[in-house]
Design an enzyme around this catalytic site. Structure first.
Site, PDB file in Angstrom:
ATOM      1  N   TRP A   1    -135.400 -67.677  85.475  1.00 53.64           N
ATOM      2  CA  TRP A   1    -136.788 -67.433  86.039  1.00 53.64           C
ATOM      3  C   TRP A   1    -137.756 -68.697  85.961  1.00 53.64           C
ATOM      4  CZ3 TRP A   1    -140.351 -67.538  82.368  1.00 53.64           C
ATOM      5  CH2 TRP A   1    -139.891 -67.182  81.114  1.00 53.64           C
ATOM      6  N   ASN A   2    -137.547 -69.614  84.780  1.00 52.64           N
ATOM      7  CA  ASN A   2    -138.658 -70.329  84.447  1.00 52.64           C
ATOM      8  C   ASN A   2    -138.941 -71.554  85.554  1.00 52.64           C
ATOM      9  OD1 ASN A   2    -136.158 -71.604  83.600  1.00 52.64           O
ATOM     10  ND2 ASN A   2    -137.244 -72.547  81.848  1.00 52.64           N
TER      11      ASN A   2
ATOM     12  N   LYS B   1    -126.977 -66.731  92.221  1.00 56.07           N
ATOM     13  CA  LYS B   1    -127.585 -65.443  91.678  1.00 56.07           C
ATOM     14  C   LYS B   1    -128.963 -65.903  90.998  1.00 56.07           C
ATOM     15  CE  LYS B   1    -128.049 -62.338  88.359  1.00 56.07           C
ATOM     16  NZ  LYS B   1    -129.455 -62.239  88.484  1.00 56.07           N
ATOM     17  N   PRO B   2    -130.003 -65.577  91.484  1.00 59.30           N
ATOM     18  CA  PRO B   2    -131.109 -65.705  90.933  1.00 59.30           C
ATOM     19  C   PRO B   2    -131.808 -64.687  89.814  1.00 59.30           C
ATOM     20  CG  PRO B   2    -131.493 -64.981  92.997  1.00 59.30           C
ATOM     21  CD  PRO B   2    -130.214 -65.002  93.105  1.00 59.30           C
ATOM     22  N   ALA B   3    -132.632 -65.043  89.084  1.00 58.92           N
ATOM     23  CA  ALA B   3    -133.108 -64.039  87.944  1.00 58.92           C
ATOM     24  C   ALA B   3    -133.610 -62.948  88.901  1.00 58.92           C
ATOM     25  CB  ALA B   3    -134.269 -64.708  86.974  1.00 58.92           C
ATOM     26  N   SER B   4    -133.563 -61.733  88.282  1.00 58.46           N
ATOM     27  CA  SER B   4    -134.021 -60.425  89.019  1.00 58.46           C
ATOM     28  C   SER B   4    -135.535 -60.889  89.316  1.00 58.46           C
ATOM     29  CB  SER B   4    -133.827 -59.200  88.396  1.00 58.46           C
ATOM     30  OG  SER B   4    -132.423 -59.082  88.080  1.00 58.46           O
TER      31      SER B   4
ATOM     32  N   GLY C   1    -129.655 -70.615  81.254  1.00 56.64           N
ATOM     33  CA  GLY C   1    -130.183 -69.492  80.868  1.00 56.64           C
ATOM     34  C   GLY C   1    -130.276 -69.594  79.309  1.00 56.64           C
TER      35      GLY C   1
ATOM     36  N   GLU D   1    -126.190 -74.728  80.496  1.00 53.70           N
ATOM     37  CA  GLU D   1    -127.723 -75.446  80.307  1.00 53.70           C
ATOM     38  C   GLU D   1    -128.559 -74.433  79.510  1.00 53.70           C
ATOM     39  OE1 GLU D   1    -128.288 -78.687  80.844  1.00 53.70           O
ATOM     40  OE2 GLU D   1    -126.517 -79.075  82.174  1.00 53.70           O
ATOM     41  N   LEU D   2    -128.517 -74.437  78.334  1.00 48.29           N
ATOM     42  CA  LEU D   2    -129.284 -73.500  77.360  1.00 48.29           C
ATOM     43  C   LEU D   2    -130.525 -73.783  76.828  1.00 48.29           C
ATOM     44  CD1 LEU D   2    -125.786 -72.312  76.007  1.00 48.29           C
ATOM     45  CD2 LEU D   2    -126.610 -71.428  78.111  1.00 48.29           C
TER      46      LEU D   2
ATOM     47  N   CYS E   1    -137.416 -75.077  79.439  1.00 52.01           N
ATOM     48  CA  CYS E   1    -136.277 -75.502  78.279  1.00 52.01           C
ATOM     49  C   CYS E   1    -136.414 -77.066  77.363  1.00 52.01           C
ATOM     50  CB  CYS E   1    -134.769 -75.616  78.762  1.00 52.01           C
ATOM     51  SG  CYS E   1    -134.979 -76.754  80.142  1.00 52.01           S
TER      52      CYS E   1
ATOM     53  N   GLU F   1    -136.200 -70.772  69.645  1.00 50.89           N
ATOM     54  CA  GLU F   1    -136.820 -71.175  70.839  1.00 50.89           C
ATOM     55  C   GLU F   1    -137.867 -70.659  71.036  1.00 50.89           C
ATOM     56  OE1 GLU F   1    -135.135 -70.835  74.636  1.00 50.89           O
ATOM     57  OE2 GLU F   1    -135.604 -72.745  75.058  1.00 50.89           O
TER      58      GLU F   1
HETATM   59  P1  NAD Z   1    -131.497 -65.461  80.844  1.00 53.23           P
HETATM   60  O1  NAD Z   1    -130.243 -65.753  79.957  1.00 53.23           O
HETATM   61  O2  NAD Z   1    -131.823 -64.125  80.320  1.00 53.23           O
HETATM   62  O3  NAD Z   1    -131.035 -65.154  82.411  1.00 53.23           O
HETATM   63  C1  NAD Z   1    -130.607 -66.154  83.009  1.00 53.23           C
HETATM   64  C2  NAD Z   1    -129.690 -65.947  84.188  1.00 53.23           C
HETATM   65  O4  NAD Z   1    -128.568 -65.141  83.663  1.00 53.23           O
HETATM   66  C3  NAD Z   1    -130.711 -64.835  85.111  1.00 53.23           C
HETATM   67  O5  NAD Z   1    -130.328 -65.080  86.454  1.00 53.23           O
HETATM   68  C4  NAD Z   1    -129.890 -63.332  84.490  1.00 53.23           C
HETATM   69  O6  NAD Z   1    -130.099 -62.433  85.546  1.00 53.23           O
HETATM   70  C5  NAD Z   1    -128.338 -63.954  84.194  1.00 53.23           C
HETATM   71  N1  NAD Z   1    -127.868 -62.889  83.378  1.00 53.23           N
HETATM   72  C6  NAD Z   1    -128.165 -62.249  82.304  1.00 53.23           C
HETATM   73  N2  NAD Z   1    -127.375 -61.487  81.735  1.00 53.23           N
HETATM   74  C7  NAD Z   1    -126.086 -61.949  82.385  1.00 53.23           C
HETATM   75  C8  NAD Z   1    -124.828 -61.535  81.939  1.00 53.23           C
HETATM   76  N3  NAD Z   1    -124.441 -60.601  81.114  1.00 53.23           N
HETATM   77  N4  NAD Z   1    -123.761 -62.141  82.624  1.00 53.23           N
HETATM   78  C9  NAD Z   1    -124.253 -63.369  83.859  1.00 53.23           C
HETATM   79  N5  NAD Z   1    -125.438 -63.512  84.018  1.00 53.23           N
HETATM   80  C10 NAD Z   1    -126.497 -62.865  83.367  1.00 53.23           C
HETATM   81  O7  NAD Z   1    -132.488 -66.734  80.658  1.00 53.23           O
HETATM   82  P2  NAD Z   1    -133.882 -66.385  81.217  1.00 53.23           P
HETATM   83  O8  NAD Z   1    -134.968 -65.804  80.115  1.00 53.23           O
HETATM   84  O9  NAD Z   1    -134.201 -66.139  82.669  1.00 53.23           O
HETATM   85  O10 NAD Z   1    -134.351 -67.970  80.982  1.00 53.23           O
HETATM   86  C11 NAD Z   1    -134.876 -68.709  79.957  1.00 53.23           C
HETATM   87  C12 NAD Z   1    -133.915 -69.530  79.090  1.00 53.23           C
HETATM   88  O11 NAD Z   1    -133.105 -70.367  79.935  1.00 53.23           O
HETATM   89  C13 NAD Z   1    -134.417 -70.222  77.991  1.00 53.23           C
HETATM   90  O12 NAD Z   1    -133.633 -70.108  77.027  1.00 53.23           O
HETATM   91  C14 NAD Z   1    -134.337 -71.415  78.540  1.00 53.23           C
HETATM   92  O13 NAD Z   1    -134.421 -72.617  77.435  1.00 53.23           O
HETATM   93  C15 NAD Z   1    -133.222 -71.557  79.145  1.00 53.23           C
HETATM   94  N6  NAD Z   1    -133.247 -72.891  80.148  1.00 53.23           N
HETATM   95  C16 NAD Z   1    -132.281 -73.808  80.143  1.00 53.23           C
HETATM   96  C17 NAD Z   1    -132.389 -75.210  80.827  1.00 53.23           C
HETATM   97  C18 NAD Z   1    -131.352 -76.277  80.437  1.00 53.23           C
HETATM   98  O14 NAD Z   1    -131.360 -76.875  81.365  1.00 53.23           O
HETATM   99  N7  NAD Z   1    -131.027 -76.437  79.226  1.00 53.23           N
HETATM  100  C19 NAD Z   1    -133.459 -75.092  81.944  1.00 53.23           C
HETATM  101  C20 NAD Z   1    -134.184 -73.861  82.001  1.00 53.23           C
HETATM  102  C21 NAD Z   1    -133.902 -72.951  81.342  1.00 53.23           C
END
Ligand code: NAD
Length: 494
Positions: free
Chosen positions: A158-159, A182-185, A235, A257-258, A291, A396
């Site tokens: 979502w960020n 699949k976007p964030a909800s 994520g 990409e975490l 991130c 983080e």
């Molecule tokens: P998140 O992991 O909660 O969710 C990311 C996506 O994954 C969402 O679409 C979510 O619905 C989906 N998801 C959640 N559980 C899942 C599952 N069990 N199986 C499959 N998909 C699932 O992350 P967030 O809170 O939306 O985003 C913030 C995080 O993303 C931070 O840790 C940030 O550092 C990271 N991030 C990394 C980068 C990068 O390029 N390294 C860029 C942006 C954000």
């Protein structure tokens, strides 16, 4: 042309059509600013996701057969439609995500730049011809072919929902793959509008789909369904582990990409004015929810006090408020955090540091202004006397809090910079070539910026090491993750 406002936002986009979830269920998208419902979207199930996967599978052979020029032309036509609507789209992005409109505008420009970059690469994908030894047949040669991987799942946080979708669909589509996004909800709205516009530009039905719903259902169907051959995930590192658990045993191609906790190092010869701006934007852009943000600041002892004083002055310039408006100059808008849970986590991380002796130099609390009470606002903070074992350093920190450390030399800065599970970005601010080379060589990170803010260029590969992920997005390198390399041997024909 479809007006953005007339696109039905209560539907998702599958196989060229706006549809509801099979169950008819919906999820509300909530404003981080005032808690109101911005719009609602379908809450898709695993079965709905399977239907989208079938559509993407059916569309694959024809799309893989289109010429690279044709794919690029369609992508560029889509870029044009999105560009025409960018102001409206930025408002929607601001409303659902909470970022100020001018930051949302920047994100949409970055997305357009990225898609244009990949459209330019469509016709540059090529294999090779290799002469072979004659022992098995005279005039034999080998060929290396580059072919699409197949149906791809793009799971987006979502960020930065729009740029991070672009870094996936751009290389996927030009390489001839079909995609399910699949976007964030909590941030599906701008994504749906943009996917609608890209399809309206002529991308064939089933090639680019968007399914809205929970990660545990929609996301995990993408991870577990054998038809999906490639998963691009951005994520949290914890969710990344789950992706590996489910998709790994099926030998899918996975990029992750975490999370990150980027160190920024400032040496005594740095241009302090530029470095202060770098730290400010690097940490507080997007209300610190990035991130590759500057999450730990290591200042050489000779410039520490001067730097901190200048930084705090700038941090105090932020005015928390409605992300759809701009304050009088020189004040700068900072929006709310995206969710209530996000703010609570930051508060816990800060409390942990304070409990271990840290001192908050500015901000670090919810604002008193009753007009902001419905939003997840948090005053941007600079913190000192932080021990390296606390959560503010080791976790983080996804919000506007910056711990600052005094170091005696570069060796100490690098050792502390590397004392972390993450390895996404890093930066050094200096004019000294030896220090520059040492930092690039020794910092454990996917990228080291020198005298530059932490920014993901479309032209360069970007990805993390350690708990920050596997593989790369951005740059021509990203296209390789969407291609299968096949060998062929042509025996002598004479
Ligand atoms: P998140 O992991 O909660 O969710 C990311 C996506 O994954 C969402 O679409 C979510 O619905 C989906 N998801 C959640 N559980 C899942 C599952 N069990 N199986 C499959 N998909 C699932 O992350 P967030 O809170 O939306 O985003 C913030 C995080 O993303 C931070 O840790 C940030 O550092 C990271 N991030 C990394 C980068 C990068 O390029 N390294 C860029 C942006 C954000």
């Amino acid at each position: 042309m479809t007006e953005v406002a007339s696109v039905s936002m209560a539907k998702m986009f599958v196989n060229g059509e706006w549809i509801d979830a099979g169950s008819g269920e919906t999820t509300d998208v909530i404003s981080p600013f005032d808690g109101s419902v911005v719009e609602s979207v379908p809450r898709a199930s695993a079965e709905d996701t399977r239907a989208a996967i079938r559509a993407a599978e059916d569309a694959l052979p024809e799309w893989a057969d289109t010429s690279p020029d044709q794919r690029a032309t369609l992508l560029l036509a889509g870029v044009e439609l999105v560009k025409q609507q960018s102001k409206e789209l930025a408002k929607v992005l601001s409303a659902e995500q909470g970022k100020p409109v001018f930051e949302a505008m920047g994100e949409i420009h970055h997305f357009l730049h990225g898609l244009t970059f990949y459209a330019g690469l469509a016709s540059k994908i090529r294999g090779s011809q290799v002469p072979l030894p004659p022992d098995m047949g005279k005039h034999s040669y080998g060929m290396v072919l580059k072919r699409p991987v197949g149906v791809c799942g793009a799971i987006v946080p979502w960020n930065f929902p729009i740029t991070l979708m672009g870094t996936k669909i751009g290389p996927a589509l030009i390489a001839g793959n079909t995609v399910i996004v699949k976007p964030a909800s909590s941030t599906p709205l701008t994504t749906l509008k943009i996917i609608g516009l890209l399809n309206e530009a002529g991308i064939p039905a089933g090639v680019l789909n968007c399914v809205t719903g929970p990660g545990r259902e929609v996301g995990e169907e993408l991870l577990s369904n054998p038809t999906v051959r490639r998963i691009a995930f951005t994520g949290e590192s914890g969710t990344g582990r789950r992706v590996m658990e489910i998709a790994g045993p099926q030998f899918k191609r996975i990029t992750l990409e975490l999370g990150g906790s980027d160190p920024m190092i400032v040496m005594p010869d740095a241009d302090l004015r530029k470095a202060v701006t770098g730290a400010l934007i690097g940490r507080f852009w997007n209300t610190g929810q990035a991130c590759l943000a500057v999450k730990r600041l290591y200042l050489h002892e000779d410039v520490h006090d001067e730097f901190v004083e200048a930084l705090i002055k700038k941090v105090k310039n932020y005015e928390l408020g409605d992300p759809s408006t701009r304050p009088e100059k020189p004040r700068q808008r900072m929006g709310p955090l995206h969710t209530a849970g996000q703010r609570e986590e930051i508060e816990e991380q800060l409390a942990d540091a304070v409990g271990k002796g840290a001192q908050v130099l500015c901000g670090g609390k919810r604002p008193d202004d009753p007009a902001l009470a419905k939003g997840h606002f948090f005053e941007p903070a600079v913190v000192t006397n932080v021990t390296h074992d606390c959560r503010l350093v080791q976790d983080e920190v996804f919000g506007p809090v910056l711990p600052v450390f005094k170091v005696k030399d570069l060796d100490e800065a690098i050792a502390l910079g590397n004392d972390n599970q993450y390895g996404l970005g890093s930066s050094i601010w200096t004019q000294n070539l030896a220090w520059t080379h040492q930092a690039i060589r020794e910092l454990q990170a996917g990228v080291t910026w020198v005298n530059q803010i932490h920014y993901g260029y479309d032209e360069l590969p970007f990805g993390g090491v350690k708990a920050s992920g596997i593989g790369h997005e951005h740059g021509p390198e990203a296209v390789e993750y969407y291609l299968e390399t096949k060998g062929a041997v042509i025996g002598g024909l004479a």
